[in-house]
Write a protein that holds these residues in place. Structure first.
Motif, PDB file in Angstrom:
ATOM      1  N   GLU A   4       0.708  -1.190  -0.039  1.00 35.69           N
ATOM      2  CA  GLU A   4      -0.219   0.241   0.161  1.00 35.69           C
ATOM      3  C   GLU A   4       0.738   1.113  -0.030  1.00 35.69           C
ATOM      4  O   GLU A   4       0.462   2.222  -0.576  1.00 35.69           O
ATOM      5  N   PRO A   5       1.896   1.493   0.566  1.00 35.71           N
ATOM      6  CA  PRO A   5       2.832   2.658   0.794  1.00 35.71           C
ATOM      7  C   PRO A   5       3.372   2.945  -0.529  1.00 35.71           C
ATOM      8  O   PRO A   5       3.650   4.286  -0.763  1.00 35.71           O
ATOM      9  N   MET A   6       3.436   2.101  -1.443  1.00 38.97           N
ATOM     10  CA  MET A   6       4.322   2.540  -2.742  1.00 38.97           C
ATOM     11  C   MET A   6       3.404   3.526  -3.654  1.00 38.97           C
ATOM     12  O   MET A   6       4.247   4.432  -4.217  1.00 38.97           O
ATOM     13  N   LEU A   7       2.003   3.677  -3.638  1.00 39.21           N
ATOM     14  CA  LEU A   7       1.495   4.334  -4.507  1.00 39.21           C
ATOM     15  C   LEU A   7       1.703   5.876  -4.115  1.00 39.21           C
ATOM     16  O   LEU A   7       1.878   6.748  -4.837  1.00 39.21           O
ATOM     17  N   ASN A   8       1.521   6.092  -2.846  1.00 37.74           N
ATOM     18  CA  ASN A   8       1.853   7.604  -2.486  1.00 37.74           C
ATOM     19  C   ASN A   8       3.233   7.960  -2.652  1.00 37.74           C
ATOM     20  O   ASN A   8       3.376   9.117  -3.022  1.00 37.74           O
ATOM     21  N   ARG A   9       4.313   7.046  -2.352  1.00 33.16           N
ATOM     22  CA  ARG A   9       5.509   7.463  -2.819  1.00 33.16           C
ATOM     23  C   ARG A   9       5.702   7.788  -4.174  1.00 33.16           C
ATOM     24  O   ARG A   9       6.482   8.711  -4.486  1.00 33.16           O
ATOM     25  N   ASN A  10       5.115   7.188  -5.092  1.00 31.03           N
ATOM     26  CA  ASN A  10       5.140   7.323  -6.409  1.00 31.03           C
ATOM     27  C   ASN A  10       4.439   8.819  -6.720  1.00 31.03           C
ATOM     28  O   ASN A  10       4.843   9.459  -7.675  1.00 31.03           O
ATOM     29  N   LEU A  11       3.610   9.036  -5.978  1.00 34.15           N
ATOM     30  CA  LEU A  11       2.535  10.451  -6.150  1.00 34.15           C
ATOM     31  C   LEU A  11       3.432  11.391  -5.590  1.00 34.15           C
ATOM     32  O   LEU A  11       3.756  12.340  -6.252  1.00 34.15           O
ATOM     33  N   ALA A  12       3.816  11.460  -4.079  1.00 31.98           N
ATOM     34  CA  ALA A  12       4.230  12.277  -3.543  1.00 31.98           C
ATOM     35  C   ALA A  12       5.957  12.606  -3.551  1.00 31.98           C
ATOM     36  O   ALA A  12       6.287  13.744  -3.594  1.00 31.98           O
ATOM     37  N   GLN A  13       6.648  11.512  -4.010  1.00 33.50           N
ATOM     38  CA  GLN A  13       8.198  11.902  -3.865  1.00 33.50           C
ATOM     39  C   GLN A  13       8.492  11.700  -5.267  1.00 33.50           C
ATOM     40  O   GLN A  13       9.360  12.602  -5.714  1.00 33.50           O
ATOM     41  N   ASP A  14       8.340  10.622  -5.877  1.00 28.30           N
ATOM     42  CA  ASP A  14       8.520  10.335  -7.456  1.00 28.30           C
ATOM     43  C   ASP A  14       7.961  11.300  -8.440  1.00 28.30           C
ATOM     44  O   ASP A  14       8.588  11.511  -9.431  1.00 28.30           O
ATOM     45  N   ARG A  15       6.800  11.735  -8.286  1.00 22.78           N
ATOM     46  CA  ARG A  15       5.798  12.468  -9.104  1.00 22.78           C
ATOM     47  C   ARG A  15       5.902  11.727 -10.415  1.00 22.78           C
ATOM     48  O   ARG A  15       5.748  12.067 -11.445  1.00 22.78           O
TER      49      ARG A  15
END
Length: 391
Positions: free
Chosen positions: A66-77
Protein backbone atom coordinates in the motif's frame (compact mmCIF):
# COMPACT_ATOMS: atom_id res chain seq x y z
CA UNK A 1 -12.50 -4.99 -45.36
CA UNK A 2 -13.96 -8.25 -44.03
CA UNK A 3 -14.35 -8.22 -40.26
CA UNK A 4 -11.97 -10.43 -38.31
CA UNK A 5 -13.97 -12.91 -36.23
CA UNK A 6 -12.75 -13.56 -32.69
CA UNK A 7 -14.27 -16.60 -30.94
CA UNK A 8 -15.47 -16.14 -27.39
CA UNK A 9 -12.72 -18.04 -25.61
CA UNK A 10 -10.06 -16.19 -27.59
CA UNK A 11 -11.81 -12.89 -26.80
CA UNK A 12 -11.76 -13.73 -23.08
CA UNK A 13 -8.07 -14.58 -23.18
CA UNK A 14 -7.32 -11.40 -25.15
CA UNK A 15 -9.24 -9.31 -22.63
CA UNK A 16 -7.39 -10.78 -19.66
CA UNK A 17 -4.00 -10.42 -21.36
CA UNK A 18 -4.77 -6.81 -22.28
CA UNK A 19 -5.74 -6.08 -18.67
CA UNK A 20 -2.63 -7.66 -17.17
CA UNK A 21 -4.48 -10.63 -15.67
CA UNK A 22 -3.29 -13.49 -17.88
CA UNK A 23 0.08 -14.07 -16.25
CA UNK A 24 0.87 -15.01 -12.66
CA UNK A 25 1.16 -11.79 -10.61
CA UNK A 26 4.76 -12.38 -9.62
CA UNK A 27 8.23 -11.14 -10.48
CA UNK A 28 9.91 -7.72 -10.23
CA UNK A 29 7.54 -4.78 -9.85
CA UNK A 30 7.86 -1.71 -12.07
CA UNK A 31 5.02 0.37 -10.66
CA UNK A 32 5.32 3.16 -13.22
CA UNK A 33 5.19 0.75 -16.16
CA UNK A 34 2.26 -1.10 -14.61
CA UNK A 35 0.19 2.07 -14.26
CA UNK A 36 1.16 3.18 -17.76
CA UNK A 37 0.04 -0.16 -19.19
CA UNK A 38 -3.33 0.17 -17.46
CA UNK A 39 -3.68 3.85 -18.41
CA UNK A 40 -5.09 4.85 -15.03
CA UNK A 41 -6.03 3.33 -11.69
CA UNK A 42 -9.32 4.26 -10.08
CA UNK A 43 -9.20 5.65 -6.55
CA UNK A 44 -11.84 4.73 -4.02
CA UNK A 45 -12.37 5.63 -0.37
CA UNK A 46 -13.95 2.35 0.74
CA UNK A 47 -11.59 0.07 2.63
CA UNK A 48 -13.01 -3.38 3.33
CA UNK A 49 -9.81 -5.34 2.83
CA UNK A 50 -7.62 -2.89 0.91
CA UNK A 51 -8.76 0.18 -1.04
CA UNK A 52 -9.53 -0.37 -4.72
CA UNK A 53 -6.41 1.32 -6.11
CA UNK A 54 -4.09 -0.82 -3.98
CA UNK A 55 -6.01 -4.01 -4.75
CA UNK A 56 -5.99 -3.33 -8.51
CA UNK A 57 -2.21 -2.92 -8.56
CA UNK A 58 -1.67 -5.92 -6.26
CA UNK A 59 -3.77 -8.12 -8.54
CA UNK A 60 -1.17 -7.62 -11.26
CA UNK A 61 1.91 -7.93 -9.08
CA UNK A 62 1.53 -9.28 -5.58
CA UNK A 63 4.81 -7.77 -4.37
CA UNK A 64 2.93 -4.44 -4.38
CA UNK A 65 2.22 -2.92 -0.95
CA UNK A 66 0.00 0.00 0.00
CA UNK A 67 2.64 2.71 0.74
CA UNK A 68 4.14 2.39 -2.74
CA UNK A 69 1.50 4.41 -4.59
CA UNK A 70 1.75 7.47 -2.35
CA UNK A 71 5.54 7.42 -2.70
CA UNK A 72 5.12 7.37 -6.47
CA UNK A 73 2.73 10.33 -6.21
CA UNK A 74 4.40 12.44 -3.53
CA UNK A 75 8.10 11.77 -3.95
CA UNK A 76 8.72 10.39 -7.41
CA UNK A 77 5.99 12.48 -9.10
CA UNK A 78 5.42 9.48 -11.33
CA UNK A 79 1.64 9.94 -11.32
CA UNK A 80 -0.93 12.67 -10.91
CA UNK A 81 -4.52 12.54 -9.76
CA UNK A 82 -7.49 13.68 -11.80
CA UNK A 83 -10.86 12.55 -13.13
CA UNK A 84 -11.44 9.90 -15.79
CA UNK A 85 -14.82 8.22 -15.28
CA UNK A 86 -13.98 8.72 -11.58
CA UNK A 87 -11.11 9.98 -9.47
CA UNK A 88 -7.97 8.20 -10.66
CA UNK A 89 -4.19 8.27 -10.77
CA UNK A 90 -2.60 8.63 -14.21
CA UNK A 91 1.02 8.52 -15.38
CA UNK A 92 2.61 11.97 -15.12
CA UNK A 93 3.88 11.48 -18.68
CA UNK A 94 0.25 11.77 -19.86
CA UNK A 95 -0.11 15.32 -18.49
CA UNK A 96 0.26 17.14 -21.84
CA UNK A 97 -2.61 15.05 -23.24
CA UNK A 98 -4.82 15.88 -20.27
CA UNK A 99 -5.00 19.67 -20.65
CA UNK A 100 -8.36 19.68 -22.41
CA UNK A 101 -9.77 17.36 -19.72
CA UNK A 102 -8.86 19.97 -17.12
CA UNK A 103 -10.86 22.48 -19.17
CA UNK A 104 -13.75 20.06 -19.75
CA UNK A 105 -14.08 19.33 -16.05
CA UNK A 106 -13.71 23.00 -15.12
CA UNK A 107 -16.52 23.96 -17.49
CA UNK A 108 -18.71 21.07 -16.40
CA UNK A 109 -18.36 21.95 -12.74
CA UNK A 110 -18.85 25.69 -13.29
CA UNK A 111 -22.16 24.98 -15.07
CA UNK A 112 -23.42 22.90 -12.17
CA UNK A 113 -25.95 24.64 -9.95
CA UNK A 114 -24.68 22.48 -7.10
CA UNK A 115 -21.24 24.14 -7.35
CA UNK A 116 -22.11 27.49 -8.90
CA UNK A 117 -22.93 29.73 -5.95
CA UNK A 118 -19.71 28.77 -4.15
CA UNK A 119 -17.41 29.68 -7.04
CA UNK A 120 -17.22 33.42 -6.46
CA UNK A 121 -13.83 34.91 -7.36
CA UNK A 122 -13.13 36.13 -3.83
CA UNK A 123 -13.79 32.66 -2.39
CA UNK A 124 -11.49 30.97 -4.90
CA UNK A 125 -8.84 33.66 -4.46
CA UNK A 126 -8.88 33.05 -0.70
CA UNK A 127 -8.16 29.35 -1.27
CA UNK A 128 -5.42 30.07 -3.80
CA UNK A 129 -3.79 32.63 -1.51
CA UNK A 130 -3.78 30.37 1.55
CA UNK A 131 -2.19 27.47 -0.34
CA UNK A 132 0.31 29.79 -2.04
CA UNK A 133 1.41 31.22 1.30
CA UNK A 134 1.04 28.22 3.62
CA UNK A 135 1.90 25.33 1.33
CA UNK A 136 -0.12 22.12 0.81
CA UNK A 137 -3.43 22.07 2.67
CA UNK A 138 -6.22 19.54 3.09
CA UNK A 139 -9.93 20.14 3.50
CA UNK A 140 -9.35 19.83 7.27
CA UNK A 141 -7.36 23.08 7.20
CA UNK A 142 -10.49 25.07 6.30
CA UNK A 143 -13.50 25.66 8.49
CA UNK A 144 -16.41 26.86 6.31
CA UNK A 145 -19.70 25.10 7.13
CA UNK A 146 -22.44 23.45 5.09
CA UNK A 147 -25.24 25.92 4.51
CA UNK A 148 -28.84 24.86 5.07
CA UNK A 149 -30.02 21.31 5.68
CA UNK A 150 -27.44 18.54 5.66
CA UNK A 151 -28.09 16.32 2.66
CA UNK A 152 -26.24 13.37 1.19
CA UNK A 153 -23.16 14.46 -0.81
CA UNK A 154 -23.57 18.10 0.29
CA UNK A 155 -20.19 19.70 0.96
CA UNK A 156 -18.97 22.86 2.70
CA UNK A 157 -18.00 25.82 0.49
CA UNK A 158 -14.25 25.31 0.93
CA UNK A 159 -14.50 21.71 -0.25
CA UNK A 160 -16.45 22.82 -3.33
CA UNK A 161 -13.81 25.45 -4.07
CA UNK A 162 -10.94 23.01 -3.62
CA UNK A 163 -12.68 20.50 -5.89
CA UNK A 164 -13.31 23.10 -8.58
CA UNK A 165 -9.68 24.28 -8.63
CA UNK A 166 -8.51 20.65 -8.68
CA UNK A 167 -10.84 19.75 -11.56
CA UNK A 168 -9.60 22.83 -13.43
CA UNK A 169 -5.97 21.81 -12.98
CA UNK A 170 -5.07 24.90 -10.93
CA UNK A 171 -4.50 22.74 -7.85
CA UNK A 172 -3.00 19.26 -7.80
CA UNK A 173 -2.84 16.48 -5.28
CA UNK A 174 0.53 16.88 -3.63
CA UNK A 175 0.38 13.81 -1.38
CA UNK A 176 -2.01 11.87 0.80
CA UNK A 177 -1.98 11.16 4.51
CA UNK A 178 -3.95 7.94 4.71
CA UNK A 179 -6.68 8.82 2.26
CA UNK A 180 -6.70 12.54 3.12
CA UNK A 181 -5.77 14.54 0.04
CA UNK A 182 -3.39 17.54 0.28
CA UNK A 183 -3.73 20.21 -2.39
CA UNK A 184 -0.92 22.36 -3.71
CA UNK A 185 -0.55 24.78 -6.62
CA UNK A 186 -0.24 22.82 -9.86
CA UNK A 187 2.99 24.59 -10.79
CA UNK A 188 4.59 23.23 -7.62
CA UNK A 189 3.53 19.64 -8.39
CA UNK A 190 3.53 19.20 -12.17
CA UNK A 191 6.92 19.25 -13.93
CA UNK A 192 7.29 22.46 -15.92
CA UNK A 193 8.36 20.72 -19.13
CA UNK A 194 5.11 18.72 -19.15
CA UNK A 195 2.82 21.43 -17.80
CA UNK A 196 3.90 24.01 -20.37
CA UNK A 197 3.37 21.86 -23.47
CA UNK A 198 0.62 23.23 -25.71
CA UNK A 199 -0.84 20.25 -27.59
CA UNK A 200 -3.67 21.04 -30.04
CA UNK A 201 -7.06 19.68 -28.98
CA UNK A 202 -7.35 17.47 -32.07
CA UNK A 203 -4.02 15.83 -31.27
CA UNK A 204 -5.16 15.24 -27.68
CA UNK A 205 -8.41 13.66 -28.88
CA UNK A 206 -6.57 11.39 -31.30
CA UNK A 207 -4.16 10.36 -28.55
CA UNK A 208 -7.00 9.62 -26.12
CA UNK A 209 -8.79 7.42 -28.64
CA UNK A 210 -5.68 5.57 -29.79
CA UNK A 211 -4.45 5.10 -26.22
CA UNK A 212 -7.85 3.78 -25.15
CA UNK A 213 -8.04 1.26 -27.98
CA UNK A 214 -4.48 0.16 -27.27
CA UNK A 215 -5.51 -0.62 -23.68
CA UNK A 216 -8.71 -2.49 -24.49
CA UNK A 217 -7.46 -4.14 -27.74
CA UNK A 218 -10.99 -4.34 -29.18
CA UNK A 219 -14.04 -2.22 -28.50
CA UNK A 220 -17.01 -0.34 -29.84
CA UNK A 221 -16.81 3.42 -30.26
CA UNK A 222 -18.77 3.71 -27.02
CA UNK A 223 -16.30 1.51 -25.15
CA UNK A 224 -13.39 3.52 -26.55
CA UNK A 225 -15.01 6.75 -25.38
CA UNK A 226 -15.87 5.40 -21.94
CA UNK A 227 -12.32 4.23 -21.24
CA UNK A 228 -11.13 7.72 -20.23
CA UNK A 229 -14.53 9.46 -20.33
CA UNK A 230 -12.58 12.47 -21.61
CA UNK A 231 -14.07 12.82 -25.10
CA UNK A 232 -17.48 13.38 -26.65
CA UNK A 233 -19.40 10.85 -28.75
CA UNK A 234 -18.99 13.03 -31.85
CA UNK A 235 -15.24 13.35 -31.28
CA UNK A 236 -14.76 9.59 -31.15
CA UNK A 237 -16.92 9.11 -34.25
CA UNK A 238 -14.83 11.69 -36.11
CA UNK A 239 -11.60 10.00 -34.99
CA UNK A 240 -12.89 6.59 -36.13
CA UNK A 241 -13.77 7.98 -39.55
CA UNK A 242 -10.42 9.66 -40.01
CA UNK A 243 -8.54 6.59 -38.71
CA UNK A 244 -10.53 3.97 -40.64
CA UNK A 245 -7.58 2.89 -42.77
CA UNK A 246 -5.52 1.88 -39.70
CA UNK A 247 -8.30 0.33 -37.60
CA UNK A 248 -9.29 -3.32 -37.95
CA UNK A 249 -13.01 -4.18 -38.03
CA UNK A 250 -13.77 -7.21 -35.87
CA UNK A 251 -16.67 -9.28 -34.68
CA UNK A 252 -16.43 -10.62 -31.15
CA UNK A 253 -18.35 -13.70 -30.07
CA UNK A 254 -20.25 -13.31 -26.82
CA UNK A 255 -20.63 -15.93 -24.11
CA UNK A 256 -24.19 -16.56 -25.33
CA UNK A 257 -23.08 -17.11 -28.93
CA UNK A 258 -24.04 -13.68 -30.25
CA UNK A 259 -21.65 -11.39 -32.10
CA UNK A 260 -20.69 -7.75 -31.48
CA UNK A 261 -19.19 -5.53 -34.18
CA UNK A 262 -16.23 -3.51 -32.93
CA UNK A 263 -12.88 -1.96 -33.81
CA UNK A 264 -9.47 -3.39 -33.01
CA UNK A 265 -5.99 -1.99 -32.58
CA UNK A 266 -3.83 -2.15 -35.73
CA UNK A 267 -1.68 -4.94 -34.24
CA UNK A 268 -4.63 -7.16 -33.33
CA UNK A 269 -3.47 -10.14 -35.40
CA UNK A 270 -0.06 -10.11 -33.69
CA UNK A 271 -1.78 -9.89 -30.30
CA UNK A 272 -3.99 -12.84 -31.09
CA UNK A 273 -1.07 -14.91 -32.41
CA UNK A 274 0.86 -14.23 -29.20
CA UNK A 275 -1.88 -15.32 -26.81
CA UNK A 276 -1.13 -18.11 -24.39
CA UNK A 277 -3.54 -19.77 -21.95
CA UNK A 278 -3.93 -17.62 -18.82
CA UNK A 279 -2.60 -18.75 -15.47
CA UNK A 280 -4.83 -21.24 -13.68
CA UNK A 281 -4.34 -19.38 -10.40
CA UNK A 282 -7.57 -18.40 -8.68
CA UNK A 283 -7.68 -14.64 -8.13
CA UNK A 284 -9.79 -12.35 -5.98
CA UNK A 285 -10.45 -9.17 -7.99
CA UNK A 286 -11.59 -5.81 -6.72
CA UNK A 287 -15.11 -4.61 -7.66
CA UNK A 288 -13.53 -1.59 -9.38
CA UNK A 289 -10.89 -3.52 -11.31
CA UNK A 290 -10.64 -2.20 -14.89
CA UNK A 291 -11.21 -5.70 -16.28
CA UNK A 292 -14.71 -5.79 -14.78
CA UNK A 293 -15.64 -2.10 -14.53
CA UNK A 294 -17.91 -2.28 -17.60
CA UNK A 295 -20.52 -4.75 -16.30
CA UNK A 296 -22.24 -5.00 -19.71
CA UNK A 297 -19.02 -6.06 -21.43
CA UNK A 298 -18.21 -8.40 -18.53
CA UNK A 299 -21.50 -10.23 -18.94
CA UNK A 300 -21.19 -10.27 -22.73
CA UNK A 301 -17.68 -11.77 -22.72
CA UNK A 302 -17.79 -14.02 -19.66
CA UNK A 303 -21.48 -14.60 -18.98
CA UNK A 304 -20.83 -13.29 -15.46
CA UNK A 305 -23.62 -11.10 -14.07
CA UNK A 306 -22.00 -8.86 -11.47
CA UNK A 307 -23.38 -5.82 -9.66
CA UNK A 308 -21.79 -3.58 -7.04
CA UNK A 309 -24.24 -3.41 -4.14
CA UNK A 310 -22.55 -1.14 -1.60
CA UNK A 311 -25.05 1.63 -2.40
CA UNK A 312 -28.05 -0.73 -2.44
CA UNK A 313 -30.10 -0.83 0.79
CA UNK A 314 -29.09 -3.90 2.80
CA UNK A 315 -32.54 -5.50 2.55
CA UNK A 316 -32.42 -5.35 -1.25
CA UNK A 317 -28.94 -6.80 -1.77
CA UNK A 318 -28.69 -10.11 -3.58
CA UNK A 319 -25.12 -10.83 -2.47
CA UNK A 320 -23.61 -8.36 0.01
CA UNK A 321 -22.11 -4.95 0.73
CA UNK A 322 -18.68 -5.51 -0.85
CA UNK A 323 -18.36 -8.72 -2.84
CA UNK A 324 -15.27 -9.73 -4.78
CA UNK A 325 -15.39 -11.66 -8.09
CA UNK A 326 -13.34 -14.85 -8.30
CA UNK A 327 -11.38 -15.35 -11.53
CA UNK A 328 -9.83 -18.70 -12.38
CA UNK A 329 -7.99 -19.02 -15.68
CA UNK A 330 -10.40 -17.43 -18.20
CA UNK A 331 -13.63 -17.97 -16.21
CA UNK A 332 -15.32 -16.14 -13.38
CA UNK A 333 -16.14 -19.02 -11.07
CA UNK A 334 -17.75 -17.28 -8.11
CA UNK A 335 -17.73 -14.40 -5.69
CA UNK A 336 -16.64 -13.92 -2.10
CA UNK A 337 -17.48 -11.55 0.73
CA UNK A 338 -14.53 -10.90 3.04
CA UNK A 339 -13.47 -8.16 5.43
CA UNK A 340 -10.17 -7.25 7.08
CA UNK A 341 -9.95 -6.03 10.67
CA UNK A 342 -6.45 -4.63 11.03
CA UNK A 343 -6.79 -3.96 14.75
CA UNK A 344 -7.82 -7.56 15.35
CA UNK A 345 -5.20 -8.81 12.86
CA UNK A 346 -7.70 -10.93 10.92
CA UNK A 347 -9.36 -11.42 7.58
CA UNK A 348 -12.89 -12.77 7.92
CA UNK A 349 -14.55 -14.74 5.13
CA UNK A 350 -18.25 -13.91 5.43
CA UNK A 351 -19.59 -15.85 2.46
CA UNK A 352 -18.63 -17.64 -0.75
CA UNK A 353 -20.90 -18.21 -3.74
CA UNK A 354 -19.79 -20.45 -6.59
CA UNK A 355 -21.24 -20.03 -10.07
CA UNK A 356 -23.69 -22.67 -11.34
CA UNK A 357 -21.83 -25.68 -12.70
CA UNK A 358 -18.59 -24.94 -10.82
CA UNK A 359 -17.46 -27.97 -8.80
CA UNK A 360 -15.87 -27.15 -5.47
CA UNK A 361 -13.00 -29.60 -5.61
CA UNK A 362 -10.29 -29.86 -2.99
CA UNK A 363 -7.88 -28.30 -5.50
CA UNK A 364 -10.16 -25.31 -6.15
CA UNK A 365 -10.72 -24.80 -2.42
CA UNK A 366 -6.95 -24.90 -1.86
CA UNK A 367 -6.48 -22.26 -4.58
CA UNK A 368 -9.01 -20.00 -2.86
CA UNK A 369 -7.34 -20.42 0.52
CA UNK A 370 -3.93 -19.63 -0.99
CA UNK A 371 -5.28 -16.44 -2.57
CA UNK A 372 -6.91 -15.42 0.72
CA UNK A 373 -3.56 -15.85 2.45
CA UNK A 374 -1.93 -13.60 -0.13
CA UNK A 375 -4.73 -11.01 0.19
CA UNK A 376 -4.28 -11.06 3.97
CA UNK A 377 -0.63 -10.11 3.50
CA UNK A 378 -1.69 -7.10 1.40
CA UNK A 379 -3.97 -6.01 4.26
CA UNK A 380 -1.15 -6.73 6.74
CA UNK A 381 -3.19 -9.20 8.79
CA UNK A 382 -2.17 -12.73 9.69
CA UNK A 383 -5.27 -14.71 10.71
CA UNK A 384 -8.02 -15.92 8.36
CA UNK A 385 -11.36 -16.65 10.00
CA UNK A 386 -14.18 -18.45 8.16
CA UNK A 387 -17.65 -17.43 9.28
CA UNK A 388 -18.99 -20.00 6.81
CA UNK A 389 -17.60 -23.53 6.41
CA UNK A 390 -14.73 -23.77 3.96
CA UNK A 391 -16.29 -25.46 0.92
Amino acid sequence: MTALKIPNRTARQLWLATNGLAQSPTGPLDLGALIQDLGFVQLDTIQVVSRAHHHILWSRNQTYREPMLNRNLAQDRGVFEHFTHDASVLPMAFLPMWQRQFRRMRDKVSRSSWYGKHLADDHLDHIRRRISEEGPLSTHDFDSKIEGAREMWKRPPHKIGLDYLWYAGELATCHRDGFTKYYDLAERVFPEDLRSQDVPDQEQIDWLCNAALDRIAVGTQGEIRKFWDATEVSEVADWAERSASSLVPVQIESADGGWTTALAAPDIEERLAGLTPPTSRLRILNPFDPAIRDRVRLKRLFGFDYTVEMFVPAAKRVWGYYVYPLLEADRFVGRIEAKADRKQDRLTVQNVWWEPGVRVTAQRQAKLESELARLARLADVSEIVWQVPAR
